[in-house]
Design an enzyme around this catalytic site. Structure first.
Site, PDB file in Angstrom:
ATOM      1  N   HIS A 123       7.100  -9.933  49.256  1.00 45.89           N
ATOM      2  CA  HIS A 123       6.959  -9.969  47.796  1.00 45.89           C
ATOM      3  C   HIS A 123       7.376 -11.376  47.330  1.00 45.89           C
ATOM      4  O   HIS A 123       8.235 -12.015  47.960  1.00 45.89           O
ATOM      5  CB  HIS A 123       7.913  -8.917  47.224  1.00 45.89           C
ATOM      6  CG  HIS A 123       7.818  -8.693  45.748  1.00 45.89           C
ATOM      7  ND1 HIS A 123       8.397  -9.543  44.830  1.00 45.89           N
ATOM      8  CD2 HIS A 123       7.254  -7.703  45.022  1.00 45.89           C
ATOM      9  CE1 HIS A 123       8.182  -9.089  43.610  1.00 45.89           C
ATOM     10  NE2 HIS A 123       7.489  -7.969  43.697  1.00 45.89           N
ATOM     11  N   ASP A 200      15.203  -7.407  52.370  1.00 48.07           N
ATOM     12  CA  ASP A 200      14.676  -6.925  51.097  1.00 48.07           C
ATOM     13  C   ASP A 200      14.518  -5.413  51.213  1.00 48.07           C
ATOM     14  O   ASP A 200      13.623  -4.928  51.906  1.00 48.07           O
ATOM     15  CB  ASP A 200      13.317  -7.596  50.826  1.00 48.07           C
ATOM     16  CG  ASP A 200      12.718  -7.133  49.515  1.00 48.07           C
ATOM     17  OD1 ASP A 200      13.222  -6.159  48.936  1.00 48.07           O
ATOM     18  OD2 ASP A 200      11.718  -7.748  49.088  1.00 48.07           O
ATOM     19  N   GLN A 203      12.012  -1.556  48.586  1.00 48.08           N
ATOM     20  CA  GLN A 203      11.132  -0.400  48.832  1.00 48.08           C
ATOM     21  C   GLN A 203      11.715   0.527  49.895  1.00 48.08           C
ATOM     22  O   GLN A 203      11.043   1.484  50.306  1.00 48.08           O
ATOM     23  CB  GLN A 203       9.729  -0.878  49.274  1.00 48.08           C
ATOM     24  CG  GLN A 203       8.993  -1.704  48.245  1.00 48.08           C
ATOM     25  CD  GLN A 203       8.559  -0.914  47.006  1.00 48.08           C
ATOM     26  OE1 GLN A 203       8.667   0.310  46.942  1.00 48.08           O
ATOM     27  NE2 GLN A 203       8.072  -1.620  46.003  1.00 48.08           N
ATOM     28  N   LYS A 226      13.539   1.145  40.777  1.00 51.09           N
ATOM     29  CA  LYS A 226      12.600   1.758  41.737  1.00 51.09           C
ATOM     30  C   LYS A 226      13.200   3.007  42.387  1.00 51.09           C
ATOM     31  O   LYS A 226      12.583   3.618  43.246  1.00 51.09           O
ATOM     32  CB  LYS A 226      12.242   0.754  42.827  1.00 51.09           C
ATOM     33  CG  LYS A 226      11.414  -0.428  42.322  1.00 51.09           C
ATOM     34  CD  LYS A 226      11.008  -1.320  43.466  1.00 51.09           C
ATOM     35  CE  LYS A 226      10.541  -2.679  43.025  1.00 51.09           C
ATOM     36  NZ  LYS A 226       9.218  -2.673  42.405  1.00 51.09           N
ATOM     37  N   CYS A 365       2.333  -8.824  43.447  1.00 45.63           N
ATOM     38  CA  CYS A 365       3.317  -9.899  43.706  1.00 45.63           C
ATOM     39  C   CYS A 365       3.374 -10.256  45.185  1.00 45.63           C
ATOM     40  O   CYS A 365       4.452 -10.541  45.720  1.00 45.63           O
ATOM     41  CB  CYS A 365       4.714  -9.522  43.201  1.00 45.63           C
ATOM     42  SG  CYS A 365       4.789  -9.355  41.431  1.00 45.63           S
TER      43      CYS A 365
END
Ligand code: PLP
Length: 408
Positions: A123, A200, A203, A226, A365
């Site tokens: 991303h 990261d 997600q 999220k 993104c």
């Protein structure tokens, strides 16, 4: 097993019509999730009964607000098995966590000849801050490629990850392919060459049990919005010795121990990185979100999403002209990213919207990823704990309508 009918009742927005007479089918949780009543009420109750600034006032409201805000931090730390709440820094979102590490650790530790290793499936939040710090320090950014089916291509890892690599930063779960990347393998390989690792988890944390100590990563970023929490709050986790050695990010109130006209000294962790009045209600809201997710059980949530993803990929793969991007369902989180021959993803999203179905269309993104695929955009349906197979059926039926409209 998740009782999805019961879960759906926890989300007031799922009873809202997308258009008059058209029920909402929300398949855009990877962009931002919906919020359960427990989160909405926790924030509401804070403003109704506890609202005051934190860490400052010697009055009951301020003490209650501080306890609620710091209590949430402890529960968030427990949720990802951080060794202590002091290693859990509140940020505005995952993006700010990357910028914080790039600007503080990056500027202090990178120089000409050093390399930052990312992947081509990142991303922008995990690309641009590193490009900026590379420009400022003379370090170079390199990328681990991905294969056509959306997996990281690790065949050349030994050449990419060398003693010049000072930092490896990669996503645990791709927001486009849904690929669940081999975190432990990558962390071990990076540590073997002495590199620091940032994961990261934007997600990952919303969709599966994450244990930062098992991952052994040095930094990790994720966003509250999220994972059933509010916008305006995110988390940077870091190993204590790294966080302690890093200079502060922003200056101002709360992040100092002592200020004189000549200079200042810094507060302890985590507040050293939290200048100014923070997002108090949002921190409390994120605390309520982790309580909600923990109560349901992350393993059950993950199993439900796996079930929905298998079902969705199987159904979607039967649509003529539809191409699915990314690995098979067994290797990915709840994401179905696709293109439909001769139809622009924005047209797909617009037609689906008329059917009450919210998906995302665009580059998500992740422009370098799309560029490599030779695409400017894809369509993405993403699933969460409240998604049903009936909603997937409606998506498939509506895609048939798209094909009819375009006479495919
Ligand atoms: N990383 C990944 C994998 C994401 O999917 C996102 C958001 O889509 C981000 C980082 C950035 O999150 P935020 O915009 O909340 O900072």
């Amino acid at each position: 097993m998740l009782d999805v009918d019961k879960v759906r009742k926890d989300f007031p927005i799922l009873a809202v019509e997308a258009h008059p007479g058209v029920p909402l089918v929300y398949l855009d949780s990877a962009a931002s999730s919906q919020k359960p009543t427990a989160v909405i009420e926790a924030m509401n109750a804070y403003y109704r009964t506890t609202n005051a600034n934190v860490h400052r006032g010697i009055h009951r409201l301020s003490e209650d607000a501080t306890n609620a805000y710091e209590g949430a931090r402890q529960r968030i730390a427990d949720f990802v098995n951080a060794p202590s709440a002091e290693q859990v820094i509140y940020t505005r979102n995952a993006t700010e966590a990357f910028n914080l590490v790039a600007a503080t650790w990056g500027r202090a530790n990178l120089g000409p000849g050093d390399e930052i290793l990312l992947t081509e499936m990142e991303h922008h939040a995990n690309i641009v801050p590193w490009q900026m710090v590379a420009q400022q320090t003379g370090a170079m950014v390199r990328y681990i490629p991905f294969t056509e089916d959306g997996r990281l291509d690790l065949t050349d890892l030994d050449n990419l990850l060398t003693e010049r690599t000072k930092l490896l930063s990669f996503t645990a779960v791709s927001n486009v392919f849904g690929t669940i990347n081999p975190v432990n393998q990558l962390v071990r390989a990076a540590h073997a060459v002495g590199a620091v690792v940032m994961v990261d988890a934007a997600q990952a944390v919303p969709h599966m049990a994450v244990d930062v100590q098992a991952w052994d990563c040095d930094f990790m970023a994720f966003s509250g919005h999220k994972m059933c929490g509010p916008t305006g709050i995110g988390i940077l986790y870091g190993k204590r010795e790294l966080l302690e050695a890093m200079p502060p990010y922003m200056g101002g109130g709360d992040m100092i121990r002592r200020v004189t006209l000549e200079g200042s000294t810094w507060n302890d962790l985590p507040w050293k990185f939290e200048a100014g009045t923070p997002s108090i209600a949002e921190g409390i809201g994120l605390g309520a979100a982790v309580d909600y997710l923990s109560h349901l059980g992350m393993d059950d949530i993950h199993a439900h999403e796996q079930h929905i993803t298998h079902y969705a990929l199987e159904s979607l793969s039967e649509i003529p002209g539809l191409k699915l991007w990314g690995p098979p369902a067994s290797e990915k989180a709840g994401v179905a990213t696709f293109t439909l021959e001769k139809v622009h993803p924005h047209d797909i999203a617009e037609i689906l919207d008329k059917e009450g179905i919210a998906i995302r269309a665009g580059h998500h993104c992740a422009m370098p990823l799309h560029h490599k695929l030779g695409l400017s955009a894809t369509a993405r349906a993403s699933f969460y704990l409240h998604t049903t197979t009936a909603e997937v059926d409606k998506l498939v039926a509506s895609l048939d309508k798209v094909r009819q409209i375009f006479r495919l």
